[in-house]
Design a protein around this motif. Structure first.
Motif, short mmCIF file in Angstrom:
data_model
loop_
_atom_site.label_atom_id
_atom_site.label_comp_id
_atom_site.label_asym_id
_atom_site.label_seq_id
_atom_site.Cartn_x
_atom_site.Cartn_y
_atom_site.Cartn_z
N GLN A 71 4.50 8.74 2.98
CA GLN A 71 5.87 8.21 2.89
C GLN A 71 5.84 6.71 2.64
OE1 GLN A 71 8.28 9.16 6.33
NE2 GLN A 71 9.78 7.57 5.84
N ASP A 72 4.98 5.99 3.38
CA ASP A 72 4.90 4.54 3.20
C ASP A 72 4.29 4.17 1.85
OD1 ASP A 72 6.08 4.16 5.60
OD2 ASP A 72 4.32 3.39 6.64
N MET A 73 3.30 4.94 1.41
CA MET A 73 2.68 4.67 0.11
C MET A 73 3.68 4.85 -1.02
SD MET A 73 -1.14 6.34 0.54
CE MET A 73 -1.67 5.87 -1.12
N ARG A 74 4.51 5.87 -0.90
CA ARG A 74 5.53 6.10 -1.94
C ARG A 74 6.57 4.98 -1.94
NH1 ARG A 74 5.06 11.89 -0.04
NH2 ARG A 74 3.76 12.90 -1.63
N ALA A 75 6.87 4.46 -0.78
CA ALA A 75 7.84 3.38 -0.69
C ALA A 75 7.26 2.07 -1.22
CB ALA A 75 8.30 3.20 0.76
N ASN A 76 6.00 1.78 -0.89
CA ASN A 76 5.38 0.52 -1.28
C ASN A 76 4.78 0.53 -2.68
OD1 ASN A 76 6.03 -0.51 1.25
ND2 ASN A 76 4.05 0.06 2.15
N LEU A 80 -10.69 23.39 4.06
CA LEU A 80 -11.78 22.83 3.25
C LEU A 80 -11.37 21.51 2.59
CD1 LEU A 80 -13.11 26.06 1.48
CD2 LEU A 80 -14.11 24.87 3.44
N ASN A 81 -10.10 21.35 2.32
CA ASN A 81 -9.61 20.16 1.64
C ASN A 81 -9.65 18.95 2.57
OD1 ASN A 81 -8.61 18.86 -0.61
ND2 ASN A 81 -6.48 19.21 -0.06
N SER A 82 -10.33 17.89 2.17
CA SER A 82 -10.41 16.68 2.99
C SER A 82 -9.12 15.88 2.87
CB SER A 82 -11.61 15.83 2.57
OG SER A 82 -11.38 15.27 1.28
N TYR A 83 -8.92 14.96 3.80
CA TYR A 83 -7.74 14.09 3.75
C TYR A 83 -7.81 13.16 2.54
CZ TYR A 83 -5.70 15.56 8.19
OH TYR A 83 -5.09 16.29 9.18
N GLU A 84 -9.02 12.76 2.17
CA GLU A 84 -9.20 11.92 0.98
C GLU A 84 -8.69 12.64 -0.26
OE1 GLU A 84 -10.02 8.59 -0.61
OE2 GLU A 84 -11.84 8.75 0.59
N GLU A 101 2.45 -8.53 2.89
CA GLU A 101 2.53 -8.01 4.25
C GLU A 101 1.94 -6.60 4.27
OE1 GLU A 101 6.23 -6.21 6.59
OE2 GLU A 101 6.35 -8.40 6.44
N PHE A 102 0.95 -6.38 5.12
CA PHE A 102 0.27 -5.09 5.18
C PHE A 102 0.93 -4.17 6.20
CE2 PHE A 102 -3.37 -7.79 3.73
CZ PHE A 102 -3.54 -7.18 2.49
N GLU A 103 1.14 -2.93 5.79
CA GLU A 103 1.57 -1.88 6.70
C GLU A 103 0.36 -0.98 6.92
OE1 GLU A 103 4.99 -0.01 5.01
OE2 GLU A 103 6.27 -1.77 5.32
N GLU A 104 -0.26 -1.10 8.08
CA GLU A 104 -1.56 -0.50 8.34
C GLU A 104 -1.45 0.91 8.92
OE1 GLU A 104 -5.61 -1.81 10.77
OE2 GLU A 104 -4.25 -3.34 9.95
N HIS A 105 -2.32 1.80 8.42
CA HIS A 105 -2.36 3.19 8.89
C HIS A 105 -3.80 3.56 9.23
CE1 HIS A 105 1.78 4.57 7.78
NE2 HIS A 105 1.69 3.49 7.00
N GLN A 106 -4.02 3.99 10.45
CA GLN A 106 -5.35 4.46 10.87
C GLN A 106 -5.42 5.97 10.66
OE1 GLN A 106 -7.72 2.41 11.72
NE2 GLN A 106 -6.50 0.53 11.94
N LEU A 107 -6.39 6.40 9.86
CA LEU A 107 -6.55 7.82 9.56
C LEU A 107 -8.04 8.10 9.42
CD1 LEU A 107 -4.55 10.24 8.86
CD2 LEU A 107 -5.19 9.81 6.48
N GLN A 145 -1.81 15.96 10.36
CA GLN A 145 -0.89 16.16 9.24
C GLN A 145 0.32 15.25 9.37
OE1 GLN A 145 -1.88 18.12 6.76
NE2 GLN A 145 -0.09 17.51 5.55
N GLU A 146 0.75 15.02 10.60
CA GLU A 146 1.88 14.12 10.84
C GLU A 146 1.57 12.70 10.38
OE1 GLU A 146 4.73 12.59 14.54
OE2 GLU A 146 3.14 14.07 14.90
N LYS A 147 0.35 12.22 10.73
CA LYS A 147 -0.05 10.88 10.30
C LYS A 147 -0.17 10.79 8.79
CE LYS A 147 -2.54 9.22 14.40
NZ LYS A 147 -3.85 8.72 14.89
N LEU A 148 -0.70 11.85 8.18
CA LEU A 148 -0.83 11.86 6.73
C LEU A 148 0.54 11.80 6.06
CD1 LEU A 148 -2.59 12.14 4.21
CD2 LEU A 148 -2.41 14.62 4.45
#
Length: 376
Positions: A93-98, A116-120, A70-76, A85-88
């Motif tokens: 949080q979900d990545m740590r849980a899954n 300068l730091n990218s979200y990636e 089951e996928f928990e999808e996040h658009q970023l 920052q809120e979405k990140l």
């Protein structure tokens, strides 16, 4: 004499599929016939470019194969202005849980907009995804200059030139800092030699530029040499990065596992991908001590193909199959990877990047048609 070697082996068991850890993350799910399946939650990050289209391909194939995920999808997306920052934080949080995620390329804008730091890069650092693994293996039916290749690039991806530490000291003069630490250099070296041992590899080549960057790359090379002494059965050598690029093009068969710092690994990932068919056919994955993120080996958003239904889903489907192996869903993993490879070997359905005219949809449907009849 090797001192202060950081051992990550106990924790890496979690990232590579500890049964106890995985058991906690399964939840009861739908019944199939008389058997009840357990569904595994996985974080999905479609990313930019053709990423959303490739993730749709994964969903279609998983649905046809009845994969219990089951996928928990996040658009970023930074380039589309939807990243906050809120979405990140919610994503992290979900990545740590899954503990497991599958992602597309998060494209970073070229212009400077404050941070300068990218979200990636922030994602990698927050999850401590220090090891990127890209296995470049020739596929039957995909004609290339060098057939029967099978080599691995292992890249440290949390420091080096991608540390986002830049400043303009005076007008017209920019200083960009490259960070190399003993702790992280030893950690990635140990990861590479452990990988070689587990997967029956025979040689590790450290790629560097220590002849010029004597302190930074010199420390990386020194750490690799020290760690190599703990693995006498694995042959160790080193090569300057510019020579390595030439040797890969001339005679890639001399390499087995390439161990690199951040920037060099990013370049070599794409070089070796080109040797076996391009960015569209090479899977990849990134690991921390506790988490695993699966993404294509050559990270290219292929923005010019968005909405045209021409992107090659091979790399993402093979990446998804590798993720299923990681989750101990070996039956589904083999079924999907075998179907993808069979379609490529037959050669009747090819996307444009590998010399055909088929659409993404055509390729995915043919993969589904070639999966086990008992599943379809």
């Amino acid at each position: 004499m090797l001192t202060n070697v950081v051992s990550v082996a106990p924790k890496l068991r979690l990232a590579f599929g500890s049964r106890a850890a995985l058991k906690q993350l399964y939840t009861p799910a739908r019944k199939h016939g008389s058997h009840q399946k357990a569904v595994r939650r996985v974080t999905m990050i479609p990313g930019d470019g053709v990423g959303p289209e490739l993730m749709l391909s994964v969903k279609d194939v998983f649905k046809a194969a009845d994969v219990p995920v089951e996928f928990e999808e996040h658009q970023l997306s930074e380039v589309q202005g939807t990243a906050t920052q809120e979405k990140l934080e919610k994503l992290l949080q979900d990545m740590r849980a899954n503990r497991v995620a599958i992602k597309g390329k998060l494209n970073a804008p070229m212009e400077v907009k404050g941070e300068l730091n990218s979200y990636e890069m922030e994602l990698r650092r927050q999850m401590d995804l220090f090891a990127n693994v890209v296995r470049c293996k020739s596929l039957l039916g995909c004609a290339t200059r060098h057939p029967d290749l099978d080599l691995v690039v292992i890249r440290e991806q949390t420091e080096g030139e991608y540390s986002s530490l830049e400043h303009e000291s005076v007008s017209g003069v920019v200083e960009c800092l490259k960070i190399v630490t003993r702790k992280k250099s030893q950690r990635i070296a140990k990861f590479a030699f452990d990988y070689a041992t587990r997967h029956g590899r025979h040689a590790v080549t450290a790629v560097h530029k220590a002849n010029i960057m004597k302190l930074g790359d010199g420390l990386f090379l020194q750490c690799c040499e020290e760690v190599s002494q703990l693995y006498p059965k694995i042959k160790f050598n080193s090569m300057i990065v510019d020579n390595c690029c030439m040797q890969l093009v001339r005679n890639p068969y001399q390499f087995d596992v390439l161990l690199t710092p951040n920037l060099y690994g990013n370049v070599l990932d794409h070089v070796v991908a080109g040797l076996v068919g391009g960015a569209g056919v090479v899977p990849g994955e990134s690991y921390s001590a506790d988490y695993a993120v699966f993404e294509t080996g050559a990270r290219h958003p292929f923005a010019q193909a968005v909405g045209r239904n021409i992107a090659n889903p091979t790399a993402m489907l093979l990446t998804a199959a590798n993720m299923l192996h990681h989750l101990n869903l070996n039956f589904h993993a083999k079924m999907i990877s075998d179907a993808v490879k069979k379609v490529i070997e037959i050669g009747k359905v090819r996307t444009r990047d590998v010399g055909g005219y088929s659409t993404t949809t055509d390729f995915v449907q043919t993969v589904i048609d070639n999966m086990s009849p008992s599943i379809n």
